[in-house]
Design an enzyme around this catalytic site. Sequence first.
Site, PDB file in Angstrom:
ATOM      1  N   GLU A   1     -19.254  -4.969  10.729  1.00 26.94           N
ATOM      2  CA  GLU A   1     -20.187  -4.161  11.527  1.00 26.94           C
ATOM      3  C   GLU A   1     -21.256  -5.033  12.186  1.00 26.94           C
ATOM      4  OE1 GLU A   1     -19.090  -3.338   8.517  1.00 26.94           O
ATOM      5  OE2 GLU A   1     -18.061  -1.439   8.879  1.00 26.94           O
TER       6      GLU A   1
ATOM      7  N   ARG B   1     -25.248  -1.235   7.842  1.00 28.03           N
ATOM      8  CA  ARG B   1     -24.996  -2.647   7.491  1.00 28.03           C
ATOM      9  C   ARG B   1     -25.404  -3.595   8.623  1.00 28.03           C
ATOM     10  NH1 ARG B   1     -19.938  -4.213   4.063  1.00 28.03           N
ATOM     11  NH2 ARG B   1     -21.319  -3.479   2.414  1.00 28.03           N
TER      12      ARG B   1
ATOM     13  N   LYS C   1       0.869  -1.178   0.000  1.00 31.41           N
ATOM     14  CA  LYS C   1       0.000   0.000   0.000  1.00 31.41           C
ATOM     15  C   LYS C   1       0.917   1.243   0.000  1.00 31.41           C
ATOM     16  CE  LYS C   1      -4.290   1.661   2.044  1.00 31.41           C
ATOM     17  NZ  LYS C   1      -5.392   1.372   2.979  1.00 31.41           N
TER      18      LYS C   1
HETATM   19  C1  LIG Z   1     -18.681  -1.385   5.352  1.00 36.92           C
HETATM   20  C2  LIG Z   1     -17.443  -0.529   5.444  1.00 36.92           C
HETATM   21  N1  LIG Z   1     -16.779  -0.473   6.620  1.00 36.92           N
HETATM   22  C3  LIG Z   1     -15.682   0.310   6.739  1.00 36.92           C
HETATM   23  C4  LIG Z   1     -15.228   1.048   5.663  1.00 36.92           C
HETATM   24  C5  LIG Z   1     -14.039   1.991   5.814  1.00 36.92           C
HETATM   25  N2  LIG Z   1     -12.909   1.527   5.007  1.00 36.92           N
HETATM   26  C6  LIG Z   1     -12.622   2.035   3.828  1.00 36.92           C
HETATM   27  S1  LIG Z   1     -11.268   1.359   3.139  1.00 36.92           S
HETATM   28  C7  LIG Z   1     -11.053   0.351   4.497  1.00 36.92           C
HETATM   29  C8  LIG Z   1      -9.902  -0.593   4.566  1.00 36.92           C
HETATM   30  C9  LIG Z   1      -9.891  -1.470   3.355  1.00 36.92           C
HETATM   31  O1  LIG Z   1      -8.757  -2.331   3.468  1.00 36.92           O
HETATM   32  P1  LIG Z   1      -8.470  -3.327   2.280  1.00 36.92           P
HETATM   33  O2  LIG Z   1      -9.709  -3.992   1.850  1.00 36.92           O
HETATM   34  O3  LIG Z   1      -7.370  -4.197   2.730  1.00 36.92           O
HETATM   35  O4  LIG Z   1      -8.029  -2.382   1.083  1.00 36.92           O
HETATM   36  P2  LIG Z   1      -6.685  -1.512   0.982  1.00 36.92           P
HETATM   37  O5  LIG Z   1      -7.040  -0.133   1.527  1.00 36.92           O
HETATM   38  O6  LIG Z   1      -5.638  -2.188   1.800  1.00 36.92           O
HETATM   39  O7  LIG Z   1      -6.361  -1.477  -0.476  1.00 36.92           O
HETATM   40  C10 LIG Z   1     -12.031   0.568   5.429  1.00 36.92           C
HETATM   41  C11 LIG Z   1     -12.120  -0.109   6.736  1.00 36.92           C
HETATM   42  C12 LIG Z   1     -15.957   0.955   4.453  1.00 36.92           C
HETATM   43  N3  LIG Z   1     -15.603   1.684   3.358  1.00 36.92           N
HETATM   44  N4  LIG Z   1     -17.037   0.166   4.376  1.00 36.92           N
END
Ligand SMILES: Cc1ncc(C[n+]2csc(CCOP(=O)(O)OP(=O)(O)O)c2C)c(N)n1
Length: 584
Positions: free
Chosen positions: A334, A362, A247
């Site tokens: 969630e 959710r 990342k």
């Molecule tokens: C239902 C939901 N919960 C929390 C989030 C907040 N959120 C956005 S990106 C993220 C992390 C995503 O991590 P990953 O899937 O590993 O993708 P990366 O950022 O590492 O590419 C979170 C928790 C969200 N967008 N949707």
Amino acid sequence: MIEKILNTINSPKELRLLKQEALPQLAKELRAFIINIVATKEGHLGASLGVVELTIALHYVFNTPNDSIIWDVGHQAYGHKILTGRKNNFHTNRQLGGISGFPKRDESIYDAFGVGHASTSISAALGMALASKLKGDTEKQHVAIIGDASIAGGMAFEGLNHAGVTDANLLVVLNDNAIGIDPSVGALKMYLTNVKKGTQKRNNIIKALNFDYSGPIDGHDMEGLISELKRLKKIKGPKFLHIITTKGKGLKQAEADQVKYHAPGKFDSLTGDIIPKTACMLPKYQDVFGHTILELAKTNAHIVGITPAMPTGSSLKFMMDAMPDRAFDVGIAEQHAVTLAAGMATQGLIPFCNIYSTFLQRAYDQIIHDVALQNLPVIFCLDRAGLVGEDGATHHGVFDLSYLRCIPHLIIFAPRNEIELRNIMYTAQLGLNQPIAIRYPRGRGVTIDWRQSFSKIEIGKGVTLKKGNTLAVLSIGTMAQYVSEAVLNLNVSHYDMRFVKPLDETLLHDIFKTHKTIITVEDNSIIGGFGSAILEFAAKHNYRNTIKTLGIPDVFIEHGSVDELQKDIGLDVEGLEKFFGLFL
Ligand SMILES: Cc1ncc(C[n+]2csc(CCOP(=O)(O)OP(=O)(O)O)c2C)c(N)n1
Ligand SMILES: CC(=O)[C@@H](O)[C@H](O)COP(=O)(O)O
Ligand SMILES: [Mg+2]
């Protein structure tokens, strides 16, 4: 950097005309382009930098837009947008009137599915794949790209579980960079770590679900990605490619501090150094929550904290750092977070379950079925309530008063400032015999000396902020700040009702009997929210007063700054003052 190659690409069609040897140079140019724009326009940086090679490889191998690409969450799709005809307006990303920060169907034919909330891509891609099958289109490809934190979300597994028993033409690409916004958590994280280290002894869980699993491969090796995607393209049925990426790849500070550079704000595009925002003494609401729960937990051993993958965003990280055995990051889960809190409450713990208003959507059944129906004293802290700004329609927390108000037993409170937030948190942990939802906005409060001693709030009691003449304005939550300014020079009464449920009916009777016109103001939908509650009260008691409700109109509010968006819908000070004036 001069984008020699990138400048020739206005669609993947032109990309696919390039020789494969040119693609690494394109990756360099695309990475620089993203860095240059996000440095000044802000946005989600790290995730997009981590999938530059993957994005190019996907559009190079697959015949987009006929083949569908679905990005999970979509915060990593800046390269996808730039390569699919939005290079020239990418500088408007997340700005009012500009392109969205997430893929959106009505923005581009290349955005196969609208996203913003995690863990939806597999279900959506499978839906498209089964539709293609039913339509006899056996050639069309359907690719879901999902991160290591997002695949831990329950509905991702619901999608995998279904896909594994179909012969759908589906490719799931797991973008494994070992982090969410904060470090990813859980047994799945451990499993993926062992797979990457080659020490995973037990069977491969993805193969066990009947997927053709391949990887893990280097997600920055363009050649390897392309040959593997080409190979997988020929295989029918559900396939799963596990890639390993970094990342923030390509900007050393973003690689080194992946949490901060998830969304770093403005930074120097040459040095990567973050440009500090002008110092502000006013606290962020999230920090008031984070410091207060820790302060309360030090004197109340029953308090526990829960966040679904947002330790930094919610500031629960303060308690997680100080009391790691009493504060839990459950990952993007969630539904699990809510019912975990319910289970804890049955055992006498006092769980503060902190979930952004939009993400709590959710876990709606869990709030009703697992918490309220059993009348368990869970303390829901809905951060990011109201308009959130540049994240736009998928992230505004503008439905919670509506979706919570119909649930029996649930107390609903919206603090007008940081002192009120602290005092309701203090009151809740004294021991309520029912659940409570406390909702507060993104951003900063209004009180510099907010760390005052606690005082108990009487449940169901509103507050008179100003006595006026025939017009009474009833506000809820931090809209009180806007109303207070708007009525400063007007002979208008102003009440902070504080509780959407239970309403302060004693105060309301007094207000209805002494004012001709009642105006309600909320940063929630006007459908079913605080204003609706007041209308129902008036109907129940046969009041004939003039009642007007101001709030978020019954449309999805796009992205832009909170000030711009509030002005647009007349919820800014000027708009409110003008509206009140109509009734004087
Ligand atoms: C239902 C939901 N919960 C929390 C989030 C907040 N959120 C956005 S990106 C993220 C992390 C995503 O991590 P990953 O899937 O590993 O993708 P990366 O950022 O590492 O590419 C979170 C928790 C969200 N967008 N949707
Ligand atoms: C992409 C995503 O869903 C999160 O990164 C979200 O944008 C965080 O919002 P805040 O910046 O309000 O914490
Ligand atoms: Mg990740």
